[in-house]
Write a protein that holds these residues in place. Structure first.
Motif, PDB file in Angstrom:
ATOM      1  N   LEU A   1      -6.327  -2.762  -3.417  1.00 50.20           N
ATOM      2  CA  LEU A   1      -5.991  -1.555  -4.176  1.00 50.20           C
ATOM      3  C   LEU A   1      -4.761  -1.713  -5.064  1.00 50.20           C
ATOM      4  CD1 LEU A   1      -6.900   1.461  -4.505  1.00 50.20           C
ATOM      5  CD2 LEU A   1      -5.237   2.028  -2.733  1.00 50.20           C
ATOM      6  N   HIS A   2      -3.964  -2.741  -4.823  1.00 47.13           N
ATOM      7  CA  HIS A   2      -2.709  -2.861  -5.583  1.00 47.13           C
ATOM      8  C   HIS A   2      -2.395  -4.331  -5.832  1.00 47.13           C
ATOM      9  CE1 HIS A   2       1.684  -1.322  -6.168  1.00 47.13           C
ATOM     10  NE2 HIS A   2       1.569  -2.537  -6.706  1.00 47.13           N
ATOM     11  N   ALA A   3      -2.583  -4.775  -7.078  1.00 51.86           N
ATOM     12  CA  ALA A   3      -2.231  -6.147  -7.453  1.00 51.86           C
ATOM     13  C   ALA A   3      -1.866  -6.162  -8.933  1.00 51.86           C
ATOM     14  CB  ALA A   3      -3.393  -7.093  -7.169  1.00 51.86           C
ATOM     15  N   HIS A   4      -1.401  -7.311  -9.408  1.00 55.88           N
ATOM     16  CA  HIS A   4      -0.972  -7.432 -10.810  1.00 55.88           C
ATOM     17  C   HIS A   4      -1.669  -8.633 -11.440  1.00 55.88           C
ATOM     18  CE1 HIS A   4       1.732  -4.143 -10.285  1.00 55.88           C
ATOM     19  NE2 HIS A   4       2.081  -4.672  -9.121  1.00 55.88           N
TER      20      HIS A   4
ATOM     21  N   SER B   1     -10.275 -15.478  -0.998  1.00 56.58           N
ATOM     22  CA  SER B   1      -9.725 -14.521  -0.043  1.00 56.58           C
ATOM     23  C   SER B   1     -10.639 -13.339   0.245  1.00 56.58           C
ATOM     24  CB  SER B   1      -8.367 -14.013  -0.544  1.00 56.58           C
ATOM     25  OG  SER B   1      -8.491 -13.421  -1.806  1.00 56.58           O
ATOM     26  N   GLY B   2     -11.926 -13.459  -0.081  1.00 56.30           N
ATOM     27  CA  GLY B   2     -12.869 -12.393   0.256  1.00 56.30           C
ATOM     28  C   GLY B   2     -12.774 -11.176  -0.639  1.00 56.30           C
ATOM     29  N   VAL B   3     -11.898 -11.238  -1.644  1.00 59.83           N
ATOM     30  CA  VAL B   3     -11.673 -10.073  -2.515  1.00 59.83           C
ATOM     31  C   VAL B   3     -12.670 -10.107  -3.672  1.00 59.83           C
ATOM     32  CG1 VAL B   3     -10.040  -8.956  -4.069  1.00 59.83           C
ATOM     33  CG2 VAL B   3      -9.243  -9.913  -1.900  1.00 59.83           C
ATOM     34  N   THR B   4     -13.432  -9.046  -3.828  1.00 62.17           N
ATOM     35  CA  THR B   4     -14.393  -8.973  -4.925  1.00 62.17           C
ATOM     36  C   THR B   4     -14.029  -7.893  -5.938  1.00 62.17           C
ATOM     37  OG1 THR B   4     -15.789  -7.584  -3.520  1.00 62.17           O
ATOM     38  CG2 THR B   4     -16.308  -9.936  -3.597  1.00 62.17           C
ATOM     39  N   THR B   5     -13.103  -7.016  -5.569  1.00 59.83           N
ATOM     40  CA  THR B   5     -12.602  -6.001  -6.500  1.00 59.83           C
ATOM     41  C   THR B   5     -11.076  -5.962  -6.421  1.00 59.83           C
ATOM     42  OG1 THR B   5     -14.583  -4.626  -6.236  1.00 59.83           O
ATOM     43  CG2 THR B   5     -12.617  -3.554  -7.116  1.00 59.83           C
ATOM     44  N   VAL B   6     -10.435  -6.097  -7.569  1.00 63.15           N
ATOM     45  CA  VAL B   6      -8.977  -6.022  -7.635  1.00 63.15           C
ATOM     46  C   VAL B   6      -8.595  -4.836  -8.512  1.00 63.15           C
ATOM     47  CG1 VAL B   6      -6.912  -7.108  -8.584  1.00 63.15           C
ATOM     48  CG2 VAL B   6      -8.510  -8.459  -7.252  1.00 63.15           C
ATOM     49  N   ILE B   7      -7.647  -4.040  -8.042  1.00 63.61           N
ATOM     50  CA  ILE B   7      -7.152  -2.921  -8.825  1.00 63.61           C
ATOM     51  C   ILE B   7      -5.787  -3.305  -9.404  1.00 63.61           C
ATOM     52  CG2 ILE B   7      -6.705  -0.454  -8.868  1.00 63.61           C
ATOM     53  CD1 ILE B   7      -9.493  -1.231  -7.706  1.00 63.61           C
ATOM     54  N   SER B   8      -5.713  -3.320 -10.702  1.00 61.88           N
ATOM     55  CA  SER B   8      -4.447  -3.552 -11.392  1.00 61.88           C
ATOM     56  C   SER B   8      -3.614  -2.278 -11.293  1.00 61.88           C
ATOM     57  CB  SER B   8      -4.730  -3.901 -12.855  1.00 61.88           C
ATOM     58  OG  SER B   8      -3.600  -3.658 -13.650  1.00 61.88           O
TER      59      SER B   8
ATOM     60  N   PHE C   1      -5.306   1.272 -12.564  1.00 65.95           N
ATOM     61  CA  PHE C   1      -4.549   2.509 -12.727  1.00 65.95           C
ATOM     62  C   PHE C   1      -3.729   2.326 -14.002  1.00 65.95           C
ATOM     63  CE2 PHE C   1      -5.959   3.250  -8.540  1.00 65.95           C
ATOM     64  CZ  PHE C   1      -5.767   4.599  -8.260  1.00 65.95           C
ATOM     65  N   LEU C   2      -3.855   3.261 -14.913  1.00 70.58           N
ATOM     66  CA  LEU C   2      -3.143   3.195 -16.196  1.00 70.58           C
ATOM     67  C   LEU C   2      -1.691   3.634 -15.997  1.00 70.58           C
ATOM     68  CD1 LEU C   2      -3.917   2.987 -19.426  1.00 70.58           C
ATOM     69  CD2 LEU C   2      -3.361   5.433 -19.316  1.00 70.58           C
ATOM     70  N   HIS C   3      -0.768   2.841 -16.515  1.00 70.83           N
ATOM     71  CA  HIS C   3       0.638   3.212 -16.361  1.00 70.83           C
ATOM     72  C   HIS C   3       0.994   4.410 -17.243  1.00 70.83           C
ATOM     73  CE1 HIS C   3       4.822   2.920 -15.436  1.00 70.83           C
ATOM     74  NE2 HIS C   3       4.593   1.877 -14.668  1.00 70.83           N
ATOM     75  N   VAL C   4       1.838   5.286 -16.706  1.00 73.49           N
ATOM     76  CA  VAL C   4       2.301   6.430 -17.499  1.00 73.49           C
ATOM     77  C   VAL C   4       3.100   5.959 -18.709  1.00 73.49           C
ATOM     78  CG1 VAL C   4       4.405   6.702 -16.104  1.00 73.49           C
ATOM     79  CG2 VAL C   4       3.527   8.639 -17.423  1.00 73.49           C
TER      80      VAL C   4
ATOM     81  N   SER D   1      -3.177  -3.199   1.130  1.00 68.91           N
ATOM     82  CA  SER D   1      -3.247  -3.932  -0.135  1.00 68.91           C
ATOM     83  C   SER D   1      -2.062  -4.889  -0.230  1.00 68.91           C
ATOM     84  CB  SER D   1      -3.252  -2.964  -1.319  1.00 68.91           C
ATOM     85  OG  SER D   1      -2.017  -2.262  -1.373  1.00 68.91           O
ATOM     86  N   THR D   2      -2.099  -5.764  -1.238  1.00 66.59           N
ATOM     87  CA  THR D   2      -1.130  -6.856  -1.288  1.00 66.59           C
ATOM     88  C   THR D   2       0.093  -6.631  -2.164  1.00 66.59           C
ATOM     89  OG1 THR D   2      -2.321  -7.861  -3.142  1.00 66.59           O
ATOM     90  CG2 THR D   2      -2.895  -8.608  -0.881  1.00 66.59           C
ATOM     91  N   ASP D   3      -0.077  -5.926  -3.295  1.00 63.44           N
ATOM     92  CA  ASP D   3       0.917  -6.004  -4.396  1.00 63.44           C
ATOM     93  C   ASP D   3       1.097  -7.470  -4.793  1.00 63.44           C
ATOM     94  OD1 ASP D   3       2.764  -5.333  -6.328  1.00 63.44           O
ATOM     95  OD2 ASP D   3       4.447  -5.245  -4.943  1.00 63.44           O
TER      96      ASP D   3
END
Ligand SMILES: [Zn+2]
Length: 407
Positions: free
Chosen positions: A80-83, A102-109, A136-139, A292-294
């Motif tokens: 849910l949280h990565a860059h 790492s088994g991750v198929t969806t990453v949320i920026s 997630f779009l930054h403000v 999530s990782t960040d």
């Protein structure tokens, strides 16, 4: 548990594993049958639908097989949280580089792109990644700026109308709005105004807000009071000023926020996970909603490493495996409003999967503040499968290229 997949050979079968899918309540030893990138059958034995390889021309490699005996098969993980906006947002890492192992198929920026840079994010990151990348779009219209100055120090860069327009133009990839609420380096002396503007975009577009906490400009209760049900507090176990812990206890405002439907995400990061905070929270029954990782170029190199390592830390803290898997599959899918399509292995779903081992061995786990714990179990990923195509093989039969993206 069968769909319409029993009328011909399958492209891929993951055989004999314990299928653990919290979203659909499945926890059983099953074969997973895949055709055209989707799960089409979940049965105890799909041997009859496995096509042998043929050496004739044109060649037919038959059904690809992955032996999952004594392993666990889960929906592909959602971080849910990565860059991941490499080349634009500083410290980003390529999504595929870490996801593939790492088994991750969806990453949320988490806010890498703002209104001014979301189109580039689509071209450079979303379209060029085999991993599904959403955002997630930054403000702040320039997106997250880790260096040399934070993105929300100049309020002129936080144009709400531009943010609303960017969200509406990108409904396929934008899930919500991100704001970082760190005094000085990120928001300068602008106090709560960046948060208010982020809420304004989220309100106007009907999407959730993700709020980063740590060294917040005001006591946490004042920030939480501005959030709405479905909004996400990320870095929930960070150890710094004005966070969830006050005077050795979880702030009453945190309990009230959870009761009202506000969600709490780990986002471990290089400086945002403190065992002392986690212990206090867990001691009060306050487990995170999502894990999530960040992940970024610093945290991927050490401390966080990847999502399975972060998951293993929660096994070490006493969270049952089923709950850990839930918090990287069904829960984040629901949080981002994609529960109907992502985070499950039910028949008909996109065949995003992780095949994992839970190894019984001692491992030392570090937090972001110098704390260490020694666990007895560690999650190791054997296979990551994106839309029916395993990373690093075995590939299904010819004609099923790695560009297959049914979603
Ligand atoms: Zn972050």
């Amino acid at each position: 548990m069968s769909g319409d997949g029993l009328d011909g050979p399958l492209d891929l079968v993951v055989r004999g594993g314990r299928v653990l899918d919290p979203a659909s309540g499945i926890d059983a030893r099953l074969d997973v049958g895949v055709r055209y990138g989707r799960v089409v059958a979940l049965e105890p034995d799909l041997s009859a639908l496995i096509a042998p390889a043929q050496a004739a021309y044109p060649p037919n490699l038959g059904t690809a097989l992955i032996d999952a005996t004594d392993r666990i098969v889960t929906p592909g993980f959602i971080d849910l949280h990565a860059h991941v906006y490499t080349g634009v947002c500083g410290l980003s890492v390529p999504a595929d580089e870490t996801s593939s192992r790492s088994g991750v198929t969806t990453v949320i920026s988490a806010g890498d792109a703002g209104a001014n840079t979301i189109e580039g994010f689509r071209r450079l990151t979303v379209q060029s990644s085999r991993t599904r990348v959403l955002a997630f779009l930054h403000v702040s219209n320039v997106g997250l700026a880790p260096w040399p100055a934070g993105e929300s120090r100049d309020l002129d860069m936080l144009d709400v109308e531009a943010g609303i327009r960017a969200v509406r133009e990108n409904p396929d990839i934008v899930l919500g709005v991100k704001v970082r609420m760190t005094e000085g380096s990120v928001v300068g002396d602008n106090g709560l105004e960046p948060l208010r503007r982020a809420v304004a975009i989220a309100d106007a577009t009907g999407l959730p807000l993700m709020m980063h906490i740590g060294f917040c400009p005001r006591p946490i209760g004042e920030l939480l009071a501005l959030l709405r049900p479905g909004d996400i507090v990320t870095h929930c176990f960070t150890g710094s000023s004005n966070t969830l812990v006050e005077d050795g206890h979880l702030a009453a405002a945190a309990h009230r926020a959870r009761a009202s439907g506000i969600l709490f995400d780990v986002a471990h990061g290089f400086g945002s996970f403190d065992y002392r905070v986690a212990d206090i929270a867990i001691g009060e029954g306050f487990w995170p909603d999502t894990i999530s990782t960040d992940l970024h170029s610093l945290s991927a190199a050490e401390i966080v490493i990847d999502l399975p390592t972060t998951m293993s830390k929660f096994l070490c803290l006493g969270m049952p495996l089923e709950d850990v898997v839930d918090r990287v599959t069904a829960r984040p899918a629901a949080v981002i409003g994609r529960g109907a399509t992502l985070g499950s292995l039910a028949v008909g779903r996109i065949a995003d999967m992780a095949v994992i081992d839970v190894e019984e061995r001692e491992q030392r786990f570090v937090d972001s503040f110098g704390g260490t714990r020694t666990g007895t179990r560690a999650i190791r990923v054997a296979h990551t499968i994106r839309a029916g195509i395993p990373w690093f093989g075995p590939l299904p039969h010819p004609g099923r290229g790695v560009s297959v993206r049914p979603d």
